[in-house]
Motif scaffolding. Structure first.
Motif: not given
Length: 321
Positions: A301-307
């Motif tokens: 699961q990729i966090a929005p901040e990382e994306l």
């Protein structure tokens, strides 16, 4: 005072000798030019023949740019690189994209970036209407679905793609005469031993083994992705050397058997001539997620901040607003 017969005789002999020497020299130059011309023609013929065979357009890719990128004008561009889990491109089954990377190249800043996307990334599969692992996009809809899915995930245009089967990595490394890597950890696999911090020369089989290991790496699949980026970076740098250019026939043969791309021959020439410095200055970037279980299946699961972090890096590199 009149010249003696001997003087006249000597003078008359010298001029023809000079002329003969000049003719021989010009003849050698003409022969060398002819041979060089034939060699250039053969290289051109071989390269165009191979690029015609590996070229495969993607007609159903969603275009997100207002106009296509122009590498002839040295514009920054992106390439989606897919390593598929099959033996060769004449596969009977579709397979999955075992390796997913995006490379952006900007000749103005003289920089390139390679981003690794975890194959278990949980995301929307564009064109399928489902949420799933990103590497399933290739299984469901091939290259075009993979390109569309990555474009939406990272909010960038994907301008080109290069698809290589994993067996092809071995052949490509051998074709360029081997590569050098420095292992970030010590481990043994398939009869090969790698030592942390030690730079080693790898042939194709060793490079493939080095890139495959996952379970002994404390960073798991992220560690493997880092080593895959190392292999790719080493291949890119080695491919631009004169020693590799001299082995062009073996490189072309490997490409023909193991690779597909929508880069035309003219595009390849432009990239080779105008982007070589940028391609030699590579920053490696990892898209990082968190392992989660959904209905008994493991995902990243990729966090929005990382994306947003990775997307911003790439959009800046591509000079997008």
């Amino acid at each position: 005072m009149a010249k003696s017969r001997s003087e006249m005789r000597n003078g008359s002999h010298k001029r023809p000798k000079k002329r003969r020497g000049l003719k021989i020299f010009l003849g050698i130059v003409i022969v060398l030019l002819a041979v060089f011309g034939l060699f250039i023609w053969k290289v051109y013929s071989d390269v165009t023949g191979t690029t015609d065979k590996i070229y495969k357009d993607v007609s159903d890719k969603e275009e997100v740019r207002k106009k296509p990128v122009n590498v002839d004008k040295s514009e920054a561009f992106s390439i989606l690189m897919l390593g598929v889990d099959t033996g060769d491109l004449g596969r009977t089954e579709q397979g999955r994209s075992d390796t997913i990377m995006v490379m952006t190249i900007n000749p103005k800043t003289n920089e390139s970036k390679i981003v690794s996307i975890p194959r278990d990334t949980y995301t929307e599969i564009v064109g399928k209407g489902t949420m799933d692992k990103i590497n399933h996009a290739y299984a469901f809809g091939g290259t075009s679905m993979s390109m569309n899915t990555v474009q939406k995930l990272l909010n960038i245009p994907i301008d080109y793609y290069v698809e290589v089967n994993m067996q092809g990595i071995k052949d490509i490394v051998d074709a360029v005469g081997g590569i050098q890597v420095t292992s970030p950890l010590s481990f043994s696999i398939e009869g090969y031993t790698f030592t942390e911090g030690k730079t080693e020369s790898l042939d194709g089989a060793a490079a493939l083994a080095y890139s495959r290991m996952r379970y002994e790496d404390p960073n798991g699949d992220y560690g493997r992705q880092g080593r895959q980026r190392q292999i790719l970076e080493a291949i890119v740098k080695k491919a631009a050397t004169f020693s590799t250019i001299a082995k062009y026939q073996s490189v072309l043969g490997t490409m023909e058997n193991n690779m597909q791309t929508d880069l035309a021959f003219a595009d390849m020439l432009d990239i080779f001539s105008k982007y070589r410095s940028a391609a030699g200055n590579i920053e490696q970037v990892q898209l990082e997620g968190e392992g989660v279980m959904m209905n008994g299946v493991s995902y990243q699961q990729i966090a929005p901040e990382e994306l947003n972090r990775v997307s911003t890096l790439l959009r800046q590199q591509l000079e997008l607003k």
